[in-house]
Every structure is written in C-alpha cells, then in structure tokens.
Design a protein around this motif. Structure first.
Motif, PDB file in Angstrom:
ATOM      1  N   THR A  18      -1.134   4.885  -1.557  1.00  0.00           N
ATOM      2  CA  THR A  18      -0.159   5.786  -2.195  1.00  0.00           C
ATOM      3  C   THR A  18       0.756   5.070  -3.182  1.00  0.00           C
ATOM      4  OG1 THR A  18      -0.190   7.320  -0.357  1.00  0.00           O
ATOM      5  CG2 THR A  18       1.803   7.324  -1.689  1.00  0.00           C
ATOM      6  N   ALA A  19       1.270   3.916  -2.787  1.00  0.00           N
ATOM      7  CA  ALA A  19       2.235   3.220  -3.652  1.00  0.00           C
ATOM      8  C   ALA A  19       1.565   2.733  -4.931  1.00  0.00           C
ATOM      9  CB  ALA A  19       2.880   2.053  -2.907  1.00  0.00           C
ATOM     10  N   VAL A  20       0.345   2.242  -4.797  1.00  0.00           N
ATOM     11  CA  VAL A  20      -0.394   1.761  -5.971  1.00  0.00           C
ATOM     12  C   VAL A  20      -0.632   2.928  -6.928  1.00  0.00           C
ATOM     13  CG1 VAL A  20      -2.525   0.631  -6.756  1.00  0.00           C
ATOM     14  CG2 VAL A  20      -1.473  -0.054  -4.576  1.00  0.00           C
ATOM     15  N   ALA A  21      -1.042   4.079  -6.374  1.00  0.00           N
ATOM     16  CA  ALA A  21      -1.308   5.263  -7.191  1.00  0.00           C
ATOM     17  C   ALA A  21      -0.036   5.739  -7.893  1.00  0.00           C
ATOM     18  CB  ALA A  21      -1.886   6.373  -6.317  1.00  0.00           C
ATOM     19  N   LEU A  22       1.083   5.736  -7.188  1.00  0.00           N
ATOM     20  CA  LEU A  22       2.338   6.238  -7.784  1.00  0.00           C
ATOM     21  C   LEU A  22       2.899   5.301  -8.844  1.00  0.00           C
ATOM     22  CD1 LEU A  22       4.083   7.847  -4.713  1.00  0.00           C
ATOM     23  CD2 LEU A  22       3.711   8.965  -6.930  1.00  0.00           C
ATOM     24  N   VAL A  23       2.772   4.009  -8.608  1.00  0.00           N
ATOM     25  CA  VAL A  23       3.257   3.043  -9.606  1.00  0.00           C
ATOM     26  C   VAL A  23       2.476   3.222 -10.910  1.00  0.00           C
ATOM     27  CG1 VAL A  23       3.286   0.557 -10.173  1.00  0.00           C
ATOM     28  CG2 VAL A  23       4.274   1.372  -8.013  1.00  0.00           C
ATOM     29  N   LYS A  24       1.175   3.479 -10.784  1.00  0.00           N
ATOM     30  CA  LYS A  24       0.335   3.729 -11.952  1.00  0.00           C
ATOM     31  C   LYS A  24       0.724   5.051 -12.605  1.00  0.00           C
ATOM     32  CE  LYS A  24      -3.598   1.697 -11.383  1.00  0.00           C
ATOM     33  NZ  LYS A  24      -4.867   1.458 -10.687  1.00  0.00           N
ATOM     34  N   SER A  69       0.827  -1.218   0.000  1.00  0.00           N
ATOM     35  CA  SER A  69       0.000   0.000   0.000  1.00  0.00           C
ATOM     36  C   SER A  69       0.854   1.257   0.000  1.00  0.00           C
ATOM     37  CB  SER A  69      -0.891   0.016   1.244  1.00  0.00           C
ATOM     38  OG  SER A  69      -0.084  -0.154   2.404  1.00  0.00           O
ATOM     39  N   ASP A  70       2.021   1.194   0.652  1.00  0.00           N
ATOM     40  CA  ASP A  70       2.808   2.401   0.899  1.00  0.00           C
ATOM     41  C   ASP A  70       4.236   2.368   0.388  1.00  0.00           C
ATOM     42  OD1 ASP A  70       1.166   4.393   2.746  1.00  0.00           O
ATOM     43  OD2 ASP A  70       0.560   2.338   3.175  1.00  0.00           O
ATOM     44  N   SER A  71       4.704   1.231  -0.069  1.00  0.00           N
ATOM     45  CA  SER A  71       6.049   1.151  -0.625  1.00  0.00           C
ATOM     46  C   SER A  71       5.976   0.793  -2.113  1.00  0.00           C
ATOM     47  CB  SER A  71       6.872   0.090   0.111  1.00  0.00           C
ATOM     48  OG  SER A  71       8.019  -0.220  -0.661  1.00  0.00           O
ATOM     49  N   PRO A  72       6.364   1.720  -2.993  1.00  0.00           N
ATOM     50  CA  PRO A  72       6.347   1.417  -4.424  1.00  0.00           C
ATOM     51  C   PRO A  72       7.217   0.205  -4.784  1.00  0.00           C
ATOM     52  CG  PRO A  72       6.592   3.786  -4.060  1.00  0.00           C
ATOM     53  CD  PRO A  72       6.721   3.131  -2.717  1.00  0.00           C
TER      54      PRO A  72
END
Ligand code: A2H
Length: 256
Positions: free
Chosen positions: A188-194, A145-148
């Motif tokens: 956050t990590a899911v959103a940033l990876v996308k 959830s929080d680590s890309p």
C-alpha cells in the motif's frame, strides 16, 4: 498533546551489535551492556505490520536514555517516554526511571538489531529526520510496505547513503507484503507514494494524505497475507498480533 489518550504498542527491538560510536559513549558512562538485554523501544499504531520491519529509525537530533528496567533489561527511549512509562508499571519504581547513560541518536546509527516478527532476522538502526521528540518513544520502527513515511525515508536513505553516513544495503531491504486491499494491492505505501508522486520525506502534506488513506484502507479493507492470521481481516488480526507480541515478552502497551 491531544485530549484523548493514544494507545501504542511498544515493540522491543534488541541491540545485537553496537556501532563504535555507541561503544565509546557506553564506555565513558562506565556502562557494561554485555550481560544485559538492551532494546530500542519503538511505539507503533500498527502492530499487525511488524512482519515487514526492514530497519528501525532514530533521530540524529534526539538524545536518548538507557533506562534500567530490571537487573538484566535496559530500554532505550526519550526521557519523556521513560517518565510516562514509570507511571504505567513499566519501570520497577512508580514515578522513577533509572537513567544508566545518555546517547545521541547519531551514535546509534548502524547498530545491528533484532526486530520481533520481522522476516528479516537482523536489521539496522537508520536516521529519520522527521521523528518528533514530543511523541511516542522517539524511536520508529520502519515498515515500508505499509507506512508511506517509512517508505519515503528508506528511498531517500538508499539514494543518498553516503550523505547519511550509512551503507546503502541497510536501507535497501525489499518491502514485504503484509496486507492486501482491493484498492492498493499488497504494498500500500509503495503504491501511494507513487500515486501521489511523493518525492522525499519532506513532502509533508502529501505524506499526511498518504498516511490517512493507507491507515483507513488497511484497517477497513485489508486482509492479512502473512503470519499466524493470514487470511483474516486486519480489523480482527491487529489485536491478535499485538496480544501475541505482548505474551511473548516482545512488546508492551504504552499510553500517552
Ligand atoms: B507507525 P500518531 Cl506500518 N515521530 O508504526 C514521528 N512518527 C512517529 C513517532 C514520532 N515520535 N512515534 C511513532 N511514529 C509513527 C508503523 C506504521 C505506523 C505503519 C503505518 C502507519 C504508521 C511502522 N512505522 O503511522 O501521530 C509510528 O509509525 C501512521 C499513523 O501517534 C506510529 O505508528 O498517530 C505512528 O507514527 C504514530 O502516529
């Protein structure tokens, strides 16, 4: 190694069930772990995210040691980390870490483990090729959830489960909302990876960028949405969660 000391929270992730390869190795070393609590020691900078652990990573290319901490407790980490711990009052004798057996990271894959605070009571040990032997304990707990990095790794593992020699389900547990921020929401990590179009754990530069954004955004803008400090700012909750883990005997402070 940097000039400034880095403080990690070392999380004790107890082994509940050993895979066959590990049992073989322990038998060969004549090490009986039945009556001992054996824990993988994962070094984290984000103790407040431990609710969202979905697995624990080791490197298939690193040799780990099982170190005696007391008559009943054993820690699994790199030799380098054990040596550092021996100067931080973590082992019984200063400057000494008693090695009971060595084990390849490869042989730990598939172990059933208990990660403290996680909403998932039992998770698995999985491989991560990008773990550095020169940092932390060589064990990284996974919070997608929080680590890309963690998210990119579990996506890759689920996609190529056969290639990695794992069960797909082990890498397919849903990321859990831990922290919400105005910019990225609660994963956050899911959103940033996308957003950064990160394709795999090998996208090093993009992952470094995502990691930097995720860390700052959560620390300065984040609010907890789970656990004892739900509703509190991450900046404040971080140390409270760490202190609770330490008080419960589920973690200790580790510096390097
Ligand atoms: B962090 P720093 Cl939710 N090799 O924990 C590669 N990565 C390692 C490592 C090693 N030997 N030892 C620790 N790490 C990871 C949680 C987390 C982390 C979240 C978000 C970001 C994050 C769950 N994984 O790290 O180089 C560990 O993952 C990004 C800052 O010492 C540890 O914290 O700055 C972090 O990297 C330590 O990185």
């Amino acid at each position: 190694e940097g000039v400034n000391p880095q403080e990690y929270t070392a999380i004790k992730i107890q082994v509940l069930e050993w895979p066959a390869a590990a049992t073989d190795t322990l038998n060969k070393a004549a090490l009986d772990v039945k009556n001992r609590k054996v824990s993988l020691i994962a070094a984290t900078l984000r103790p407040e995210t431990m609710y969202g652990q979905t697995c624990c990573f080791v490197s298939p290319n690193i040799t780990y040691g099982l170190y005696e901490i007391s008559a009943t407790e054993v820690y699994v980490c790199t030799a380098r980390a054990a040596k550092n711990m021996s100067f931080q009052k973590i082992t019984p004798v200063r400057g000494e870490a008693k090695l009971l057996a060595e084990i390849s990271g490869k042989d730990l894959i598939g172990a059933k483990i208990h990660a403290p605070l996680s909403v998932y009571p039992e998770v698995r040990v999985l491989p991560m090729d990008t773990i550095l032997a020169s940092k932390g304990t060589g064990v990284v707990t996974s919070v997608p959830s929080d680590s890309p990095d963690d998210y990119a790794t579990v996506v890759e593992l689920a996609k190529k489960a056969d290639y990695y020699g794992i069960e797909k389900e082990w890498a397919s547990l849903d990321p859990i909302p831990i922290i919400t921020t105005p910019a990225y929401g609660d994963l956050t990590a899911v959103a940033l990876v996308k957003e950064l179009k990160i394709q795999s754990p090998k996208d090093k530069e993009l992952l470094a960028k995502a990691k930097e954004i995720a860390y700052k955004d959560a620390f300065y803008q984040g609010t907890m949405v789970i656990g004892a400090y739900s509703g509190e700012k991450v900046e404040v909750a971080k140390n409270k969660v760490k202190n609770d883990l330490v008080a419960a005997g589920d973690a200790f402070v580790y510096n390097e």
